[in-house]
Design a protein around this motif. Structure first.
Motif, PDB file in Angstrom:
ATOM      1  N   LEU A 198       0.823  -1.204   0.000  1.00  0.00           N
ATOM      2  CA  LEU A 198       0.000   0.000   0.000  1.00  0.00           C
ATOM      3  C   LEU A 198       0.860   1.259   0.000  1.00  0.00           C
ATOM      4  O   LEU A 198       0.574   2.226  -0.722  1.00  0.00           O
ATOM      5  N   ALA A 199       1.931   1.261   0.780  1.00  0.00           N
ATOM      6  CA  ALA A 199       2.805   2.436   0.844  1.00  0.00           C
ATOM      7  C   ALA A 199       3.410   2.752  -0.519  1.00  0.00           C
ATOM      8  O   ALA A 199       3.490   3.929  -0.919  1.00  0.00           O
ATOM      9  N   VAL A 200       3.825   1.730  -1.249  1.00  0.00           N
ATOM     10  CA  VAL A 200       4.397   1.944  -2.584  1.00  0.00           C
ATOM     11  C   VAL A 200       3.366   2.600  -3.498  1.00  0.00           C
ATOM     12  O   VAL A 200       3.671   3.550  -4.234  1.00  0.00           O
ATOM     13  N   ALA A 201       2.124   2.118  -3.446  1.00  0.00           N
ATOM     14  CA  ALA A 201       1.061   2.694  -4.279  1.00  0.00           C
ATOM     15  C   ALA A 201       0.765   4.134  -3.871  1.00  0.00           C
ATOM     16  O   ALA A 201       0.646   5.029  -4.724  1.00  0.00           O
ATOM     17  N   VAL A 202       0.658   4.380  -2.577  1.00  0.00           N
ATOM     18  CA  VAL A 202       0.333   5.721  -2.100  1.00  0.00           C
ATOM     19  C   VAL A 202       1.446   6.707  -2.450  1.00  0.00           C
ATOM     20  O   VAL A 202       1.187   7.814  -2.935  1.00  0.00           O
ATOM     21  N   VAL A 203       2.695   6.298  -2.231  1.00  0.00           N
ATOM     22  CA  VAL A 203       3.821   7.184  -2.533  1.00  0.00           C
ATOM     23  C   VAL A 203       3.891   7.470  -4.037  1.00  0.00           C
ATOM     24  O   VAL A 203       4.236   8.590  -4.451  1.00  0.00           O
ATOM     25  N   ASN A 204       3.556   6.493  -4.846  1.00  0.00           N
ATOM     26  CA  ASN A 204       3.513   6.702  -6.294  1.00  0.00           C
ATOM     27  C   ASN A 204       2.600   7.872  -6.645  1.00  0.00           C
ATOM     28  O   ASN A 204       2.981   8.789  -7.382  1.00  0.00           O
ATOM     29  N   TYR A 205       1.387   7.865  -6.074  1.00  0.00           N
ATOM     30  CA  TYR A 205       0.430   8.916  -6.423  1.00  0.00           C
ATOM     31  C   TYR A 205       0.752  10.228  -5.725  1.00  0.00           C
ATOM     32  O   TYR A 205       0.495  11.312  -6.293  1.00  0.00           O
ATOM     33  N   ILE A 206       1.332  10.188  -4.535  1.00  0.00           N
ATOM     34  CA  ILE A 206       1.786  11.433  -3.917  1.00  0.00           C
ATOM     35  C   ILE A 206       2.882  12.064  -4.774  1.00  0.00           C
ATOM     36  O   ILE A 206       2.909  13.285  -4.989  1.00  0.00           O
ATOM     37  N   ALA A 209       1.245  13.597  -7.762  1.00  0.00           N
ATOM     38  CA  ALA A 209       0.549  14.829  -7.394  1.00  0.00           C
ATOM     39  C   ALA A 209       1.518  15.986  -7.190  1.00  0.00           C
ATOM     40  O   ALA A 209       1.177  17.143  -7.451  1.00  0.00           O
ATOM     41  N   SER A 210       2.743  15.681  -6.743  1.00  0.00           N
ATOM     42  CA  SER A 210       3.734  16.731  -6.510  1.00  0.00           C
ATOM     43  C   SER A 210       4.433  17.159  -7.793  1.00  0.00           C
ATOM     44  O   SER A 210       5.193  18.135  -7.786  1.00  0.00           O
ATOM     45  N   GLY A 211       4.220  16.402  -8.886  1.00  0.00           N
ATOM     46  CA  GLY A 211       4.767  16.804 -10.172  1.00  0.00           C
ATOM     47  C   GLY A 211       5.976  16.027 -10.634  1.00  0.00           C
ATOM     48  O   GLY A 211       6.555  16.341 -11.680  1.00  0.00           O
ATOM     49  N   ILE A 212       6.401  14.987  -9.908  1.00  0.00           N
ATOM     50  CA  ILE A 212       7.537  14.200 -10.381  1.00  0.00           C
ATOM     51  C   ILE A 212       7.044  13.113 -11.329  1.00  0.00           C
ATOM     52  O   ILE A 212       5.865  12.748 -11.335  1.00  0.00           O
ATOM     53  N   ASP A 218       9.902   6.412 -10.504  1.00  0.00           N
ATOM     54  CA  ASP A 218      10.241   4.985 -10.370  1.00  0.00           C
ATOM     55  C   ASP A 218      11.220   4.761  -9.220  1.00  0.00           C
ATOM     56  O   ASP A 218      11.102   3.789  -8.468  1.00  0.00           O
ATOM     57  N   LEU A 219      12.186   5.654  -9.082  1.00  0.00           N
ATOM     58  CA  LEU A 219      13.166   5.535  -8.004  1.00  0.00           C
ATOM     59  C   LEU A 219      12.503   5.683  -6.637  1.00  0.00           C
ATOM     60  O   LEU A 219      12.822   4.951  -5.698  1.00  0.00           O
ATOM     61  N   LEU A 220      11.551   6.612  -6.531  1.00  0.00           N
ATOM     62  CA  LEU A 220      10.846   6.820  -5.272  1.00  0.00           C
ATOM     63  C   LEU A 220      10.051   5.575  -4.882  1.00  0.00           C
ATOM     64  O   LEU A 220      10.112   5.111  -3.735  1.00  0.00           O
ATOM     65  N   MET A 221       9.329   5.010  -5.849  1.00  0.00           N
ATOM     66  CA  MET A 221       8.548   3.801  -5.573  1.00  0.00           C
ATOM     67  C   MET A 221       9.455   2.637  -5.189  1.00  0.00           C
ATOM     68  O   MET A 221       9.179   1.903  -4.230  1.00  0.00           O
ATOM     69  N   LYS A 222      10.530   2.458  -5.927  1.00  0.00           N
ATOM     70  CA  LYS A 222      11.461   1.367  -5.637  1.00  0.00           C
ATOM     71  C   LYS A 222      12.057   1.522  -4.248  1.00  0.00           C
ATOM     72  O   LYS A 222      12.215   0.544  -3.502  1.00  0.00           O
ATOM     73  N   SER A 223      12.348   2.754  -3.869  1.00  0.00           N
ATOM     74  CA  SER A 223      12.950   3.007  -2.572  1.00  0.00           C
ATOM     75  C   SER A 223      12.012   2.619  -1.430  1.00  0.00           C
ATOM     76  O   SER A 223      12.436   2.033  -0.431  1.00  0.00           O
ATOM     77  N   PHE A 224      10.726   2.913  -1.568  1.00  0.00           N
ATOM     78  CA  PHE A 224       9.778   2.516  -0.525  1.00  0.00           C
ATOM     79  C   PHE A 224       9.527   1.011  -0.549  1.00  0.00           C
ATOM     80  O   PHE A 224       9.294   0.410   0.499  1.00  0.00           O
ATOM     81  N   GLY A 225       9.600   0.416  -1.726  1.00  0.00           N
ATOM     82  CA  GLY A 225       9.462  -1.034  -1.793  1.00  0.00           C
ATOM     83  C   GLY A 225      10.578  -1.754  -1.073  1.00  0.00           C
ATOM     84  O   GLY A 225      10.382  -2.862  -0.547  1.00  0.00           O
TER      85      GLY A 225
END
Length: 379
Positions: A198-206, A209-212, A218-225
């Motif tokens: 869930l955190a990976v999905a939520v961070v993806n959309y955050i 929303a912030s414009g990245i 992809d790096l942000l999602m991978k990092s939380f995963g």
């Protein structure tokens, strides 16, 4: 560093604890203190013991303002291309205005939530001697006890907790994972995996929303995963004088995001609004509260906020909650997003630190420091 006064703890103390007191304190360990649950169970006090009284806080702080303005985000709408743009706009507004939102249609099964909630309740219903098998060890916050108790005359919150590191697997200290209730470990393993997904999905959309976008997203999602997931299970007993105590002091989380579930329908979480009112976040069955941590505030270069929040207690009934602190991988620096900086044209408001330096700075500060932690990281 500030010294801790020597004293007698309810655990009797030992040489290792005494050495820590002599060397000074940090926030990565906690002195043992009595269980509030046992205090209520054995003594049934009509008045609150002095160490829990917080008459230094303005009593009006305990008023409960309307929660009508609290945002609700639908993960299903974010995942559905026709509705995504509108829901991303709503998400951006929620992160900017509140830093907290209720998440529905999140995909975590009712059975998984129920199993975890029942096992947390079951743990706190165990006899005290059974819970003590998971008691915190000297030098660590992990286990059953309290967090951030750094002196023997410090005011205490009206709560007990068990705090466990869950992911990655090698971070687990299974000696502290309760073996009772019998399904506790199974429930916690499944729950932590559900929270990671869930955190990976939520961070993806955050992030969206912030414009990245693209590589940085992809790096942000991978990092939380691949990141760290730590779970704190909280027990707040009913209190004879709820207007004179605090369940959990006002604070902002240092995580990337925090995912909170309630074990029943008793409210207690409050968030500080932009006009400095404490707003109660009422439990809604099946929903999950998403709370932005300071890593995400820094990442957004201050566009999004990590809100101050707290827990209050009540006179009638206990409250239990489960907070999952979600951190990106230690390989990801803690600093403003390059794409956010490029898109806004603004200079960075915060320093860029390694993950370890960020954590060290937090744990090595004083508990009563008047300067908010995040302000110490500004340029």
């Amino acid at each position: 560093m500030r010294k801790v006064r020597r004293g007698i703890s309810d655990g009797g103390g030992n040489r290792e604890e005494a050495k820590m007191e002599e060397d000074g304190v940090n926030l990565n360990w906690s002195l043992p203190v009595p269980s509030v649950q046992e205090l209520v169970r054995q003594q049934r006090p009509d008045v609150v013991p002095p160490r829990y009284l917080r008459d230094d806080m303005v009593l009006a702080d305990h008023r409960r303002e309307s929660s009508q303005g609290l945002p609700c985000i639908d993960l299903g709408k974010l995942m559905d291309p026709p509705s995504r743009s509108t829901e991303l706009h709503n998400l951006h507004s929620a992160c900017h205005q509140w830093g907290l939102f209720r998440l529905v249609n999140h995909g975590v099964s009712d059975e998984g939530l129920r199993m975890m909630q029942e096992n947390v309740q079951g743990f706190f219903e165990l006899p005290y001697h059974e819970k003590q098998k998971s008691a915190q060890r000297p030098g660590s916050l992990e286990g059953y006890g309290h967090a951030f108790v750094t002196s023997h005359d410090q005011k205490l919150g009206w709560n007990d907790m068990i705090f466990l590191k869950c992911l990655p697997n090698h971070e687990r200290n299974l000696d502290l994972w309760p073996q009772n209730p019998p399904e506790f470990r199974i429930a916690l393993e499944k729950y932590s995996e559900d929270m990671r997904k869930l955190a990976v999905a939520v961070v993806n959309y955050i992030g969206m929303a912030s414009g990245i976008h693209e590589g940085e997203l992809d790096l942000l999602m991978k990092s939380f995963g691949e990141g760290k997931f730590e779970i704190r299970m909280n027990y707040y007993p009913a209190c004879p004088e709820p207007e004179r105590v605090i369940g959990l002091e006002p604070h902002a989380d240092i995580s990337g995001i925090t995912l909170l579930t309630e074990c029943a329908d008793m409210p207690g979480l409050q968030v500080l609004s932009n006009d400095d009112c404490w707003v109660t976040v009422p439990p809604v069955h099946g929903s999950i509260i998403v709370n932005l941590g300071q890593i995400m505030e820094i990442y957004s270069n201050g566009t999004y906020k990590a809100p101050d929040h707290r827990a209050v207690v009540n006179k009638e009934k206990e409250r239990l909650s489960i907070a999952t602190f979600c951190y990106p991988s230690p390989s990801l620096p803690v600093g403003p997003s390059p794409q956010v900086l490029a898109a806004t044209g603004l200079p960075p408001l915060y320093q860029t630190l390694s993950h370890s330096e960020y954590m060290q700075r937090f744990f090595n500060r004083k508990l009563d420091d008047a300067v908010p932690f995040i302000d110490t990281l500004k340029m």
